[in-house]
Design a protein around this motif. Structure first.
Motif, mmCIF file in Angstrom:
data_model
loop_
_atom_site.group_PDB
_atom_site.id
_atom_site.type_symbol
_atom_site.label_atom_id
_atom_site.label_comp_id
_atom_site.label_asym_id
_atom_site.label_seq_id
_atom_site.Cartn_x
_atom_site.Cartn_y
_atom_site.Cartn_z
ATOM 1 N N ARG A 93 37.833 40.790 41.001
ATOM 2 C CA ARG A 93 37.702 42.246 40.920
ATOM 3 C C ARG A 93 36.842 42.651 39.720
ATOM 4 O O ARG A 93 35.999 43.550 39.823
ATOM 5 N N HIS A 94 37.052 41.993 38.589
ATOM 6 C CA HIS A 94 36.261 42.316 37.402
ATOM 7 C C HIS A 94 34.785 41.976 37.613
ATOM 8 O O HIS A 94 33.897 42.723 37.172
ATOM 9 N N THR A 97 33.202 44.611 39.748
ATOM 10 C CA THR A 97 32.955 45.803 38.932
ATOM 11 C C THR A 97 31.711 45.619 38.082
ATOM 12 O O THR A 97 30.884 46.529 37.953
ATOM 13 N N GLU A 98 31.560 44.420 37.503
ATOM 14 C CA GLU A 98 30.373 44.121 36.696
ATOM 15 C C GLU A 98 29.101 44.203 37.543
ATOM 16 O O GLU A 98 28.050 44.632 37.054
ATOM 17 N N LEU A 105 33.832 45.320 45.604
ATOM 18 C CA LEU A 105 35.082 45.674 44.934
ATOM 19 C C LEU A 105 36.180 45.937 45.960
ATOM 20 O O LEU A 105 37.334 45.529 45.761
ATOM 21 N N ALA A 135 37.648 52.156 46.874
ATOM 22 C CA ALA A 135 36.507 51.578 46.160
ATOM 23 C C ALA A 135 35.177 51.993 46.772
ATOM 24 O O ALA A 135 34.148 52.010 46.093
#
Length: 309
Positions: A93-94, A97-98, A105, A135
């Motif tokens: 997930r991170h 997002t990046e 996402l 999302a």
């Protein structure tokens, strides 16, 4: 090659092709082997990202990392490793997002939602599925997966109305998917999956007539090589037979399903679903010869736990 912080377009393309390749492997490769291969690839990818500084390429590398980490999460969920999938789900997930990629996402968050579902945390599964739906508003595999998972979680809690509302969202999203988004891959949501998920929800709600229709269609469309979905579809069919009054026939069908898989493939959520089927029998049904033999078969599947190498 990597030099002076520059990665060639060809190498970026190669990473993306590798991601797609692993997406298909999630359908037919036993979990221990797949987790080992994916984690080795991710180690190389992290090295590449550490050496590379191009603002144009980093989002593509972050997206590849999100997809690979999400596949590790998915594979660990199937294997029943409740601690490890959480870490990998968060990493995926991170990374999404990046990469600033809404559909990715949604997809990575949907994988986490499945983890909560198979861990028995239905409120957590619903909350996570709704986060995935939020999302992105565009039709995507992540949205379809999240809506279908929300449906199944509501069904497990006995909320028929909420389950059918979520099914409507899943069907509407599925209708707007095309091409690779409908493939039998971790990155696709095929009709066989939609029919399986609908049938599973209906089975939990006790509507065996409608569930049988959905599950029959799902099994018709699902390749036996896609062994997890194939086995879970058949176990839901077995549950319908049991609910409709023929426990021995249902248990026999479930036993034949397990016997068609080797030990590595039976582990995790397949075995858990089979145990749930056995536990749901009445005391009289559990005393039958078929049920006792099925219990013995399940005991034979409790060998080495599937965890990363």
């Amino acid at each position: 090659m990597l030099s002076e912080g520059v990665m060639s377009p060809a190498l970026l393309d190669d990473w993306e092709a590798s991601v797609l390749h692993y997406g298909y492997r999630t359908r037919d490769t036993p979990s221990p082997r797949l987790v080992a291969d994916l984690t080795a690839e991710l180690a190389d990818l992290r090295l590449a990202m550490g050496r590379h500084r191009s603002a144009s390429a980093l989002p593509r590398l972050a997206l590849a990392a999100a997809c690979m980490s999400g596949m590790v999460c998915l594979t660990l969920i199937k294997a029943g490793d409740r601690q490890a999938w959480r870490r990998w789900g968060r990493t995926a997930r991170h990374a999404a997002t990046e990469a600033a990629d809404g559909p990715a996402l949604a997809w990575t968050t949907a994988q986490e939602a499945y983890g909560y579902y198979y861990a028995g945390d239905m409120p957590g599964a619903v909350a996570c599925a709704r986060s995935a739906l939020g999302a992105t508003r565009a039709p995507s595999v992540g949205r379809a997966l999240a809506a279908a998972l929300e449906m199944r979680a509501h069904a497990a809690m006995g909320d028929s109305r909420a389950a059918m509302q979520a099914l409507s969202t899943a069907e509407q999203t599925h209708e707007r998917l095309s091409g690779a988004a409908l493939a039998a891959s971790a990155f696709g949501y095929a009709e066989s999956q939609l029919r399986f998920h609908a049938g599973d929800a209906l089975t939990q709600l006790g509507d065996t007539a409608e569930a049988r229709t959905e599950l029959d269609r799902a099994l018709e469309l699902c390749s036996p090589d896609d062994y997890t979905d194939w086995a879970l579809i058949r176990l839901d069919q077995a549950a319908c037979v049991v609910r409709d009054g023929d426990a021995d026939a249902g248990i026999g069908y479930a036993a034949s399903t397990l016997l068609s898989l080797d030990g590595a493939k039976r582990q995790g959520i397949i075995t858990t679903r089979a145990r749930d089927l056995l536990a749901g029998l009445t005391p009289a049904q559990q005393a039958s010869r078929a049920a006792r033999e099925f219990g013995g078969l399940l005991g034979d599947t409790t060998g080495t736990k599937e965890t990363p190498a």
